[in-house]
Design a protein around this motif. Structure first.
Motif, PDB file in Angstrom:
ATOM      1  N   LEU A  49       0.826  -1.207   0.000  1.00 39.76           N
ATOM      2  CA  LEU A  49       0.000   0.000   0.000  1.00 39.76           C
ATOM      3  C   LEU A  49       0.864   1.262   0.000  1.00 39.76           C
ATOM      4  CD1 LEU A  49      -2.850  -1.108   2.421  1.00 39.76           C
ATOM      5  CD2 LEU A  49      -2.973  -0.804  -0.066  1.00 39.76           C
ATOM      6  N   LYS A  50       1.947   1.248   0.743  1.00 42.47           N
ATOM      7  CA  LYS A  50       2.848   2.398   0.753  1.00 42.47           C
ATOM      8  C   LYS A  50       3.390   2.653  -0.655  1.00 42.47           C
ATOM      9  CE  LYS A  50       6.723   4.400   3.219  1.00 42.47           C
ATOM     10  NZ  LYS A  50       7.704   4.253   4.284  1.00 42.47           N
ATOM     11  N   ASN A  51       3.761   1.576  -1.359  1.00 45.69           N
ATOM     12  CA  ASN A  51       4.247   1.706  -2.733  1.00 45.69           C
ATOM     13  C   ASN A  51       3.173   2.223  -3.673  1.00 45.69           C
ATOM     14  OD1 ASN A  51       6.836   0.832  -2.075  1.00 45.69           O
ATOM     15  ND2 ASN A  51       6.379  -1.305  -2.533  1.00 45.69           N
ATOM     16  N   ARG A  52       1.916   2.025  -3.313  1.00 40.78           N
ATOM     17  CA  ARG A  52       0.788   2.512  -4.115  1.00 40.78           C
ATOM     18  C   ARG A  52       0.316   3.898  -3.683  1.00 40.78           C
ATOM     19  NH1 ARG A  52      -2.880  -2.974  -4.851  1.00 40.78           N
ATOM     20  NH2 ARG A  52      -1.390  -4.038  -6.212  1.00 40.78           N
ATOM     21  N   GLY A  53       1.070   4.531  -2.782  1.00 40.52           N
ATOM     22  CA  GLY A  53       0.771   5.905  -2.399  1.00 40.52           C
ATOM     23  C   GLY A  53      -0.006   6.078  -1.114  1.00 40.52           C
ATOM     24  N   THR A  62       0.416   6.575   2.117  1.00 42.86           N
ATOM     25  CA  THR A  62       1.554   6.897   2.983  1.00 42.86           C
ATOM     26  C   THR A  62       1.169   7.481   4.338  1.00 42.86           C
ATOM     27  OG1 THR A  62       1.731   9.041   1.899  1.00 42.86           O
ATOM     28  CG2 THR A  62       3.099   7.254   1.024  1.00 42.86           C
ATOM     29  N   VAL A  63      -0.055   7.928   4.494  1.00 40.65           N
ATOM     30  CA  VAL A  63      -0.495   8.525   5.757  1.00 40.65           C
ATOM     31  C   VAL A  63      -0.948   7.415   6.704  1.00 40.65           C
ATOM     32  CG1 VAL A  63      -2.215  10.061   6.810  1.00 40.65           C
ATOM     33  CG2 VAL A  63      -1.213  10.636   4.596  1.00 40.65           C
ATOM     34  N   GLU A  64      -0.621   7.552   7.981  1.00 38.78           N
ATOM     35  CA  GLU A  64      -1.095   6.622   8.997  1.00 38.78           C
ATOM     36  C   GLU A  64      -2.242   7.288   9.742  1.00 38.78           C
ATOM     37  OE1 GLU A  64       1.836   4.651  11.474  1.00 38.78           O
ATOM     38  OE2 GLU A  64       3.368   5.203  10.003  1.00 38.78           O
ATOM     39  N   PRO A  72      -5.903 -15.544  18.748  1.00 43.39           N
ATOM     40  CA  PRO A  72      -6.868 -14.559  18.269  1.00 43.39           C
ATOM     41  C   PRO A  72      -6.365 -13.120  18.419  1.00 43.39           C
ATOM     42  CG  PRO A  72      -7.948 -16.182  19.670  1.00 43.39           C
ATOM     43  CD  PRO A  72      -6.465 -16.430  19.753  1.00 43.39           C
ATOM     44  N   GLY A  73      -5.414 -12.898  19.291  1.00 43.70           N
ATOM     45  CA  GLY A  73      -4.828 -11.579  19.468  1.00 43.70           C
ATOM     46  C   GLY A  73      -4.021 -11.135  18.257  1.00 43.70           C
ATOM     47  N   ASP A  74      -3.713 -12.088  17.361  1.00 45.97           N
ATOM     48  CA  ASP A  74      -2.964 -11.767  16.145  1.00 45.97           C
ATOM     49  C   ASP A  74      -3.864 -11.311  15.004  1.00 45.97           C
ATOM     50  OD1 ASP A  74      -0.599 -12.426  17.366  1.00 45.97           O
ATOM     51  OD2 ASP A  74      -0.519 -14.449  16.534  1.00 45.97           O
ATOM     52  N   GLU A  75      -5.176 -11.282  15.229  1.00 47.21           N
ATOM     53  CA  GLU A  75      -6.101 -10.899  14.177  1.00 47.21           C
ATOM     54  C   GLU A  75      -6.075  -9.384  13.987  1.00 47.21           C
ATOM     55  OE1 GLU A  75      -9.708 -12.629  15.630  1.00 47.21           O
ATOM     56  OE2 GLU A  75      -9.169 -14.589  14.848  1.00 47.21           O
ATOM     57  N   ALA A  76      -6.077  -8.956  12.717  1.00 49.99           N
ATOM     58  CA  ALA A  76      -6.017  -7.529  12.420  1.00 49.99           C
ATOM     59  C   ALA A  76      -6.712  -7.249  11.101  1.00 49.99           C
ATOM     60  CB  ALA A  76      -4.562  -7.057  12.343  1.00 49.99           C
ATOM     61  N   ILE A  77      -7.036  -5.985  10.898  1.00 48.92           N
ATOM     62  CA  ILE A  77      -7.600  -5.536   9.632  1.00 48.92           C
ATOM     63  C   ILE A  77      -6.874  -4.263   9.212  1.00 48.92           C
ATOM     64  CG2 ILE A  77      -9.472  -4.280  10.763  1.00 48.92           C
ATOM     65  CD1 ILE A  77     -11.227  -5.120   8.324  1.00 48.92           C
ATOM     66  N   VAL A  78      -6.551  -4.191   7.916  1.00 55.44           N
ATOM     67  CA  VAL A  78      -5.887  -3.016   7.354  1.00 55.44           C
ATOM     68  C   VAL A  78      -6.853  -2.383   6.361  1.00 55.44           C
ATOM     69  CG1 VAL A  78      -3.953  -2.181   5.953  1.00 55.44           C
ATOM     70  CG2 VAL A  78      -3.595  -4.046   7.583  1.00 55.44           C
ATOM     71  N   PHE A  79      -7.120  -1.097   6.552  1.00 55.62           N
ATOM     72  CA  PHE A  79      -7.974  -0.344   5.644  1.00 55.62           C
ATOM     73  C   PHE A  79      -7.101   0.544   4.765  1.00 55.62           C
ATOM     74  CE2 PHE A  79     -10.559  -1.115   9.399  1.00 55.62           C
ATOM     75  CZ  PHE A  79     -11.800  -1.465   8.883  1.00 55.62           C
ATOM     76  N   ALA A  80      -7.290   0.462   3.448  1.00 59.86           N
ATOM     77  CA  ALA A  80      -6.658   1.390   2.503  1.00 59.86           C
ATOM     78  C   ALA A  80      -7.677   2.497   2.263  1.00 59.86           C
ATOM     79  CB  ALA A  80      -6.310   0.685   1.202  1.00 59.86           C
ATOM     80  N   ILE A  81      -7.348   3.710   2.683  1.00 58.86           N
ATOM     81  CA  ILE A  81      -8.300   4.822   2.704  1.00 58.86           C
ATOM     82  C   ILE A  81      -7.787   5.968   1.848  1.00 58.86           C
ATOM     83  CG2 ILE A  81      -9.308   6.585   4.221  1.00 58.86           C
ATOM     84  CD1 ILE A  81      -9.258   4.421   6.444  1.00 58.86           C
ATOM     85  N   SER A  82      -8.708   6.578   1.098  1.00 58.86           N
ATOM     86  CA  SER A  82      -8.332   7.754   0.311  1.00 58.86           C
ATOM     87  C   SER A  82      -9.334   8.882   0.557  1.00 58.86           C
ATOM     88  CB  SER A  82      -8.271   7.418  -1.182  1.00 58.86           C
ATOM     89  OG  SER A  82      -9.524   6.988  -1.649  1.00 58.86           O
ATOM     90  N   SER A  83      -8.837  10.105   0.396  1.00 54.50           N
ATOM     91  CA  SER A  83      -9.667  11.298   0.553  1.00 54.50           C
ATOM     92  C   SER A  83      -9.340  12.268  -0.569  1.00 54.50           C
ATOM     93  CB  SER A  83      -9.404  11.963   1.905  1.00 54.50           C
ATOM     94  OG  SER A  83     -10.066  13.210   1.979  1.00 54.50           O
ATOM     95  N   GLU A  84     -10.289  12.439  -1.485  1.00 53.86           N
ATOM     96  CA  GLU A  84     -10.090  13.429  -2.547  1.00 53.86           C
ATOM     97  C   GLU A  84     -10.070  14.833  -1.967  1.00 53.86           C
ATOM     98  OE1 GLU A  84     -12.466  13.204  -6.079  1.00 53.86           O
ATOM     99  OE2 GLU A  84     -12.288  11.017  -6.171  1.00 53.86           O
ATOM    100  N   LYS A  85     -10.948  15.086  -0.995  1.00 53.07           N
ATOM    101  CA  LYS A  85     -11.042  16.421  -0.389  1.00 53.07           C
ATOM    102  C   LYS A  85      -9.708  16.862   0.201  1.00 53.07           C
ATOM    103  CE  LYS A  85     -13.295  19.208   3.090  1.00 53.07           C
ATOM    104  NZ  LYS A  85     -14.385  19.359   4.033  1.00 53.07           N
ATOM    105  N   HIS A  86      -9.027  15.955   0.857  1.00 56.75           N
ATOM    106  CA  HIS A  86      -7.763  16.286   1.527  1.00 56.75           C
ATOM    107  C   HIS A  86      -6.552  15.863   0.710  1.00 56.75           C
ATOM    108  CE1 HIS A  86      -9.785  17.584   5.193  1.00 56.75           C
ATOM    109  NE2 HIS A  86     -10.593  16.552   5.022  1.00 56.75           N
ATOM    110  N   LEU A 142      -5.189  12.905  -0.063  1.00 57.66           N
ATOM    111  CA  LEU A 142      -4.273  11.999   0.616  1.00 57.66           C
ATOM    112  C   LEU A 142      -4.802  10.579   0.575  1.00 57.66           C
ATOM    113  CD1 LEU A 142      -5.689  11.348   3.590  1.00 57.66           C
ATOM    114  CD2 LEU A 142      -4.753  13.559   4.129  1.00 57.66           C
ATOM    115  N   LYS A 143      -3.866   9.657   0.790  1.00 58.73           N
ATOM    116  CA  LYS A 143      -4.171   8.235   0.875  1.00 58.73           C
ATOM    117  C   LYS A 143      -3.374   7.678   2.047  1.00 58.73           C
ATOM    118  CE  LYS A 143      -3.641   6.105  -3.138  1.00 58.73           C
ATOM    119  NZ  LYS A 143      -3.346   5.726  -4.532  1.00 58.73           N
ATOM    120  N   GLY A 144      -3.999   6.771   2.789  1.00 53.29           N
ATOM    121  CA  GLY A 144      -3.300   6.217   3.931  1.00 53.29           C
ATOM    122  C   GLY A 144      -3.903   4.918   4.409  1.00 53.29           C
TER     123      GLY A 144
END
Length: 104
Positions: free
Chosen positions: A16-20, A22-24, A60-74, A76-78
């Motif tokens: 995802l970082k390579n795809r832009g 970059t914001v956390e 089960p503590g190892d379970e996670a979800i990653v969201f790829a989020i974009s905002s045209e208004k701001h 940015l992508k993160g």
């Protein structure tokens, strides 16, 4: 050409970082907060482009979800990384709806 399967959180975040993406982001009750500048992004100002789920094989503590989020208004992508079942407790209904992946 065979499609590769990403199996680790770091593989996905690097892709995802390579795809832009970059914001956390940090999840707040009614908005997302950019970690580097504390900018607030509210529902309606961003979309979830994709999400990735990771299930812990033995913990089960190892379970996670990653969201790829974009905002045209701001302009940015993160990424937002959270526990597998991000708790809706204390989160506005608008935020819960906003975290659904966009439908194409």
């Amino acid at each position: 050409m065979a499609k590769s399967i990403m199996t680790t959180l770091s593989e996905v975040t690097n892709l995802l970082k390579n795809r832009g993406y970059t914001v956390e982001f940090n999840l707040k009750q009614d908005h997302l907060e950019c970690l580097h500048d504390q900018k607030k992004i509210f529902p309606g100002e961003f979309i979830v482009d994709k999400h990735y789920r990771f299930e812990g094989i033995s913990d089960p503590g190892d379970e996670a979800i990653v969201f790829a989020i974009s905002s045209e208004k701001h302009n940015l992508k993160g990424v937002l990384i959270g526990g597998y079942g991000i708790s809706s407790e204390g989160m506005s209904s608008e935020m819960m709806k906003a975290l659904d992946e966009k439908k194409v």
